[in-house]
Design a protein around this motif. Structure first.
Motif, short mmCIF file in Angstrom:
data_model
loop_
_atom_site.label_atom_id
_atom_site.label_comp_id
_atom_site.label_asym_id
_atom_site.label_seq_id
_atom_site.Cartn_x
_atom_site.Cartn_y
_atom_site.Cartn_z
N LYS A 121 0.83 -1.20 0.00
CA LYS A 121 0.00 0.00 0.00
C LYS A 121 0.87 1.26 0.00
N MET A 122 1.90 1.25 0.82
CA MET A 122 2.79 2.40 0.91
C MET A 122 3.55 2.62 -0.39
N ALA A 123 3.93 1.54 -1.05
CA ALA A 123 4.65 1.66 -2.31
C ALA A 123 3.79 2.30 -3.39
N GLU A 124 2.49 2.07 -3.35
CA GLU A 124 1.57 2.62 -4.35
C GLU A 124 1.27 4.10 -4.11
N ALA A 125 1.46 4.55 -2.89
CA ALA A 125 1.05 5.90 -2.51
C ALA A 125 2.16 6.91 -2.77
N SER A 126 1.74 8.15 -3.03
CA SER A 126 2.69 9.26 -3.10
C SER A 126 2.84 9.92 -1.74
N GLY A 127 1.77 9.91 -0.96
CA GLY A 127 1.80 10.52 0.35
C GLY A 127 1.16 9.63 1.39
N ILE A 128 1.69 9.65 2.60
CA ILE A 128 1.17 8.82 3.69
C ILE A 128 0.80 9.74 4.85
N LEU A 129 -0.45 9.69 5.24
CA LEU A 129 -0.96 10.48 6.35
C LEU A 129 -1.06 9.57 7.56
N ILE A 130 -0.21 9.81 8.54
CA ILE A 130 -0.15 8.94 9.71
C ILE A 130 -0.98 9.56 10.82
N VAL A 131 -2.01 8.84 11.25
CA VAL A 131 -2.94 9.36 12.26
C VAL A 131 -2.91 8.40 13.44
N THR A 132 -2.45 8.90 14.58
CA THR A 132 -2.29 8.03 15.74
C THR A 132 -2.86 8.66 17.00
N PRO A 133 -3.45 7.86 17.87
CA PRO A 133 -3.79 8.39 19.19
C PRO A 133 -2.53 8.51 20.03
N VAL A 134 -2.63 9.26 21.10
CA VAL A 134 -1.51 9.42 22.03
C VAL A 134 -1.56 8.31 23.06
N TYR A 135 -0.50 7.53 23.14
CA TYR A 135 -0.38 6.49 24.16
C TYR A 135 0.89 6.79 24.97
N CYS A 136 0.72 7.23 26.19
CA CYS A 136 1.87 7.54 27.05
C CYS A 136 2.81 8.55 26.40
N MET A 137 2.23 9.62 25.87
CA MET A 137 2.96 10.73 25.28
C MET A 137 3.68 10.37 23.99
N THR A 138 3.29 9.26 23.36
CA THR A 138 3.94 8.84 22.13
C THR A 138 2.94 8.10 21.26
N ALA A 139 3.40 7.62 20.11
CA ALA A 139 2.52 6.88 19.20
C ALA A 139 2.21 5.50 19.75
N THR A 140 1.25 4.83 19.14
CA THR A 140 0.82 3.52 19.64
C THR A 140 1.89 2.45 19.44
N PRO A 141 1.87 1.41 20.23
CA PRO A 141 2.78 0.28 20.02
C PRO A 141 2.60 -0.34 18.63
N GLN A 142 1.37 -0.27 18.11
CA GLN A 142 1.12 -0.83 16.78
C GLN A 142 1.94 -0.08 15.72
N LEU A 143 2.00 1.25 15.82
CA LEU A 143 2.78 2.02 14.86
C LEU A 143 4.27 1.80 15.05
N HIS A 144 4.70 1.67 16.29
CA HIS A 144 6.12 1.40 16.55
C HIS A 144 6.53 0.05 15.96
N ALA A 145 5.62 -0.91 16.00
CA ALA A 145 5.92 -2.21 15.38
C ALA A 145 6.09 -2.05 13.88
N VAL A 146 5.20 -1.27 13.27
CA VAL A 146 5.30 -1.00 11.82
C VAL A 146 6.64 -0.37 11.50
N ALA A 147 7.00 0.66 12.24
CA ALA A 147 8.25 1.38 11.96
C ALA A 147 9.46 0.46 12.10
N SER A 148 9.43 -0.41 13.09
CA SER A 148 10.57 -1.31 13.28
C SER A 148 10.69 -2.31 12.14
#
Length: 212
Positions: free
Chosen positions: A76-103
């Protein structure tokens, strides 16, 4: 010219305020120009394990040995020109789910370096309180994705580095009530669409010039 695609990544494990904000932001992106195509991808219900540092991708110049939903997201990311990342605040940072993606984005750096190069991204954070870590969360996501050869698109005047929404912990209704915060989100999404469209048109013109 094919349409310029904006992918919104909703990083909440629930279908509440964050997913609502992502959908509203995508509407603003789509309304910017009829050459914009939008898609929502939610991490809710997806299985994406964090990287365990095994080194398989680097050693084999291949995708991750783990077989889960991350490859679908990569596509999906490869097909896109722009990525809009929308995350709730979990302990003053992004969600564990997003951190897993980034890793798990290591293959894009070490094996397929052109996959995400010069794509654009923007960040929206949704917090339960007015000053509940939205800015620290945005900075966190900028670091996560800015290290992946992607380019940051910041907000319009008054929005600073990203969109910041106050949900009052009341789900979509609470987010919608924050008119100022929602304006930062929708204006940012429209700006991301604008930057990506101009960039895509520029690439097309550049290629046409090279072929003359």
């Amino acid at each position: 010219m094919k349409k310029t695609k904006i992918l919104a990544l909703s990083c909440s494990p629930r279908n509440m305020a964050t997913e609502y904000v992502a959908k509203e932001a995508l509407k603003a992106a789509a309304e910017f120009d009829d050459r914009i195509e939008v898609e929502l991808y939610t991490l809710r219900g997806k299985k994406i394990d964090p990287c365990n540092g095994c080194g398989y991708c680097k050693k084999n110049k291949s995708w991750c040995i783990k077989k889960d939903d991350m490859q679908e997201l990569f596509d999906k990311m490869a097909e896109a020109s722009g990525i809009l990342i929308v995350t709730p605040v979990y302990c003053m940072t992004a969600t564990p789910q997003l951190h897993a993606v980034a890793s798990r984005m290591r293959p894009a750096m070490h094996c397929f370096p052109e996959l995400l190069r010069n794509k654009f991204f923007s960040v929206i954070a949704v917090g339960g309180t007015r000053n509940g870590g939205q800015e620290t969360t945005i900075n966190d996501v900028i670091q996560l994705f800015g290290t992946r050869t992607m380019n940051l698109v910041c907000n319009e005047n008054g929005g600073y580095t990203g969109g910041k929404v106050w949900s009052q912990d009341k789900g979509p209704e609470g987010a919608a009530a924050d008119e100022i915060g929602m304006a930062t989100a929708t204006k940012l999404a429209a700006k991301l669409a604008e930057v990506c469209l101009i960039y895509d048109l520029g690439k097309e013109a550049f290629k046409a010039g090279e072929n003359k």
